[in-house]
Design an enzyme around this catalytic site. Structure first.
Site, PDB file in Angstrom:
ATOM      1  N   THR A   1       0.815  -1.222   0.000  1.00  0.00           N
ATOM      2  CA  THR A   1       0.000   0.000   0.000  1.00  0.00           C
ATOM      3  C   THR A   1       0.848   1.271   0.000  1.00  0.00           C
ATOM      4  O   THR A   1       0.305   2.374  -0.118  1.00  0.00           O
ATOM      5  CB  THR A   1      -0.932   0.018   1.218  1.00  0.00           C
ATOM      6  OG1 THR A   1      -0.150  -0.094   2.412  1.00  0.00           O
ATOM      7  CG2 THR A   1      -1.924  -1.132   1.157  1.00  0.00           C
TER       8      THR A   1
ATOM      9  N   SER B   1      -4.026  -2.343   7.121  1.00  0.00           N
ATOM     10  CA  SER B   1      -4.354  -2.268   5.698  1.00  0.00           C
ATOM     11  C   SER B   1      -5.016  -3.534   5.182  1.00  0.00           C
ATOM     12  O   SER B   1      -5.467  -3.574   4.026  1.00  0.00           O
ATOM     13  CB  SER B   1      -3.083  -2.010   4.874  1.00  0.00           C
ATOM     14  OG  SER B   1      -2.541  -0.745   5.171  1.00  0.00           O
TER      15      SER B   1
ATOM     16  N   CYS C   1      18.494   4.747  -3.388  1.00  0.00           N
ATOM     17  CA  CYS C   1      18.055   5.328  -4.654  1.00  0.00           C
ATOM     18  C   CYS C   1      19.114   6.235  -5.290  1.00  0.00           C
ATOM     19  O   CYS C   1      19.368   6.160  -6.498  1.00  0.00           O
ATOM     20  CB  CYS C   1      16.756   6.102  -4.442  1.00  0.00           C
ATOM     21  SG  CYS C   1      16.795   7.272  -3.069  1.00  0.00           S
TER      22      CYS C   1
ATOM     23  N   GLN D   1      17.475  15.738  -4.203  1.00  0.00           N
ATOM     24  CA  GLN D   1      16.597  14.591  -4.030  1.00  0.00           C
ATOM     25  C   GLN D   1      15.143  14.981  -3.790  1.00  0.00           C
ATOM     26  O   GLN D   1      14.833  15.833  -2.948  1.00  0.00           O
ATOM     27  CB  GLN D   1      17.114  13.700  -2.892  1.00  0.00           C
ATOM     28  CG  GLN D   1      18.453  13.064  -3.256  1.00  0.00           C
ATOM     29  CD  GLN D   1      19.006  12.148  -2.188  1.00  0.00           C
ATOM     30  OE1 GLN D   1      20.178  12.243  -1.841  1.00  0.00           O
ATOM     31  NE2 GLN D   1      18.192  11.251  -1.651  1.00  0.00           N
TER      32      GLN D   1
ATOM     33  N   SER E   1       9.739  12.316  -2.901  1.00  0.00           N
ATOM     34  CA  SER E   1       9.340  10.912  -2.986  1.00  0.00           C
ATOM     35  C   SER E   1      10.303   9.988  -2.260  1.00  0.00           C
ATOM     36  O   SER E   1       9.909   8.902  -1.831  1.00  0.00           O
ATOM     37  CB  SER E   1       9.248  10.477  -4.455  1.00  0.00           C
ATOM     38  OG  SER E   1      10.489  10.674  -5.119  1.00  0.00           O
ATOM     39  N   GLY E   2      11.557  10.430  -2.090  1.00  0.00           N
ATOM     40  CA  GLY E   2      12.531   9.613  -1.376  1.00  0.00           C
ATOM     41  C   GLY E   2      12.167   9.393   0.080  1.00  0.00           C
ATOM     42  O   GLY E   2      12.669   8.454   0.708  1.00  0.00           O
TER      43      GLY E   2
ATOM     44  N   ARG F   1      17.649  17.644   0.021  1.00  0.00           N
ATOM     45  CA  ARG F   1      16.250  17.443  -0.332  1.00  0.00           C
ATOM     46  C   ARG F   1      15.730  18.729  -0.984  1.00  0.00           C
ATOM     47  O   ARG F   1      15.935  19.829  -0.451  1.00  0.00           O
ATOM     48  CB  ARG F   1      15.422  17.121   0.906  1.00  0.00           C
ATOM     49  CG  ARG F   1      14.008  16.662   0.593  1.00  0.00           C
ATOM     50  CD  ARG F   1      13.973  15.255   0.051  1.00  0.00           C
ATOM     51  NE  ARG F   1      14.322  14.252   1.054  1.00  0.00           N
ATOM     52  CZ  ARG F   1      14.507  12.970   0.772  1.00  0.00           C
ATOM     53  NH1 ARG F   1      14.398  12.524  -0.468  1.00  0.00           N
ATOM     54  NH2 ARG F   1      14.818  12.115   1.733  1.00  0.00           N
TER      55      ARG F   1
ATOM     56  N   HIS G   1      15.250  12.210  -8.693  1.00  0.00           N
ATOM     57  CA  HIS G   1      16.427  12.819  -8.082  1.00  0.00           C
ATOM     58  C   HIS G   1      17.353  13.336  -9.176  1.00  0.00           C
ATOM     59  O   HIS G   1      17.520  12.704 -10.224  1.00  0.00           O
ATOM     60  CB  HIS G   1      17.214  11.782  -7.265  1.00  0.00           C
ATOM     61  CG  HIS G   1      16.515  11.293  -6.041  1.00  0.00           C
ATOM     62  ND1 HIS G   1      15.382  11.870  -5.514  1.00  0.00           N
ATOM     63  CD2 HIS G   1      16.816  10.242  -5.217  1.00  0.00           C
ATOM     64  CE1 HIS G   1      15.020  11.211  -4.434  1.00  0.00           C
ATOM     65  NE2 HIS G   1      15.857  10.218  -4.235  1.00  0.00           N
TER      66      HIS G   1
END
Length: 350
Positions: A19, A48, A142, A169, A172-173, A251, A258
């Site tokens: 999820t 979940s 990543c 970055q 989403s990281g 970030r 990225h």
């Protein structure tokens, strides 16, 4: 001890953390690569369980919603490949159950990356390392994945001695809540909400209209763990402890993808032309580099794409044998889910 169990041609695949942002991307990539699964199980926490996640199908599995099952040690009975993106604690807690069930864990967390008995794999760089796994294969960080994918073809031209990298970055990281926070903070900021009233939970500071030079925790030498990961993971994946890496990880207010500014020093001369030719021929690399046409990779335009993109390739005149370039990749795709499923593909018998 190396793994001796035979992988079936049509494996049963479990997605642990189905999820979450990466878990959902696992399902997308399984479909996009038409992975030859005979069954796909969606696993997550108890809260979940019973929810559904959309799946477009792959292999023998038709398109349709998957019902999320609570992840327990018994969930892996009959599973051949377990794709994990549920956090280090969960990976550590479930490792024994996965391996005892005869499944191979491909783990997206940092739990096992530097363990001596766990391969750390980027398929375009060190696919041969999957051969010595003992039930667990680690998906690298990543920011490391996209960098080493571009470094490998250059390292093949001449040994790399030093890398200086600054990362840009995306939110989403830090997961789906961090992406939501960027949206919410941007809305609040544009509506004039004072800084001290903004919702700040996912990061140490406001991310909207800001850059934060702090990813993961600070270490004793004042570097961050994210920066440390890039140093040690690069050496392990490239199989060369002589490569020195200096990293600064930042970030930025981007949702996905990225960016990395990379300066490489070689033991011998590597021309821009030779580097470009090697990168253009490298698997998983797309060269977007035409300054006259303002063509270069940009995170905002590459979300949802596969592989790593390279541009701004040029000479670094500050060292004897140096090149500089810019590198972009979707953190959720190549930086996580795609790389993991590509590892799974290496396990399928030819």
């Amino acid at each position: 001890m190396a793994w001796t169990k035979e992988m079936p041609a049509r494996p049963v695949v479990a997605v642990a953390g189905a999820t979450g942002a990466v878990g959902r991307e696992f399902l997308n990539v399984l479909h996009d690569l038409d992975f030859p699964a005979s069954e796909v199980r969606a696993l997550a926490s108890a809260r979940s369980a019973g929810k559904t996640v959309p799946f477009e199908g792959c292999g023998d599995v038709p398109a349709g919603d998957l019902v999320v099952q609570e992840m327990t040690p018994e969930s892996f009975e009959g599973v051949d490949i377990a794709l994990f993106s549920a956090g280090s604690d969960v990976s550590q807690a479930m490792r024994e159950a996965v391996v005892q069930a005869g499944a191979v864990m491909i783990d997206n967390s940092s739990a096992f990356r530097m363990d001596e008995d766990v391969p750390l794999v980027v398929p375009e760089v060190n696919p041969q390392d999957v051969q010595w796994h003992s039930g667990v294969i680690a998906n690298p960080n990543c920011s490391t994945i996209q960098m080493v994918a571009a470094l490998k073809p250059l390292h093949d031209l001449a040994p790399i001695t030093r890398v200086v990298v600054s990362t840009y970055q995306a939110a989403s990281g830090a997961g789906a809540p961090a992406m939501a926070e960027l949206y919410e903070q941007t809305r609040q900021f544009l509506e004039g909400v004072p800084d001290d009233e903004l919702t700040v939970e996912a990061f140490a500071h406001r991310i909207a209209f800001n850059c934060i030079p702090h990813i993961d925790k600070f270490l004793e030498d004042d570097s961050t763990k994210e920066e440390w990961k890039m140093v040690v993971e690069t050496k392990k994946i490239m199989g060369d402890d002589n490569i020195e890496v200096a990293a600064t990880c930042v970030r930025v207010p981007v949702l996905r993808c990225h960016g990395e500014s990379i300066n490489v020093e070689f033991a011998d001369e590597v021309t821009v032309e030779a580097a470009r030719e090697a990168l253009e021929a490298a698997p998983g690399i797309t060269v977007m580099d035409d300054p006259a046409a303002n063509l270069y990779p940009m995170p905002g335009l590459l979300a949802g794409t596969d592989g790593a993109y390279v541009g701004r390739l040029r000479k670094d005149p500050t060292v004897a044998h140096g090149l500089a370039f810019w590198n972009v990749a979707d953190q959720i795709r190549k930086g996580a889910a795609l790389n993991a499923v590509q590892i799974a593909q290496l396990l399928i018998p030819a």
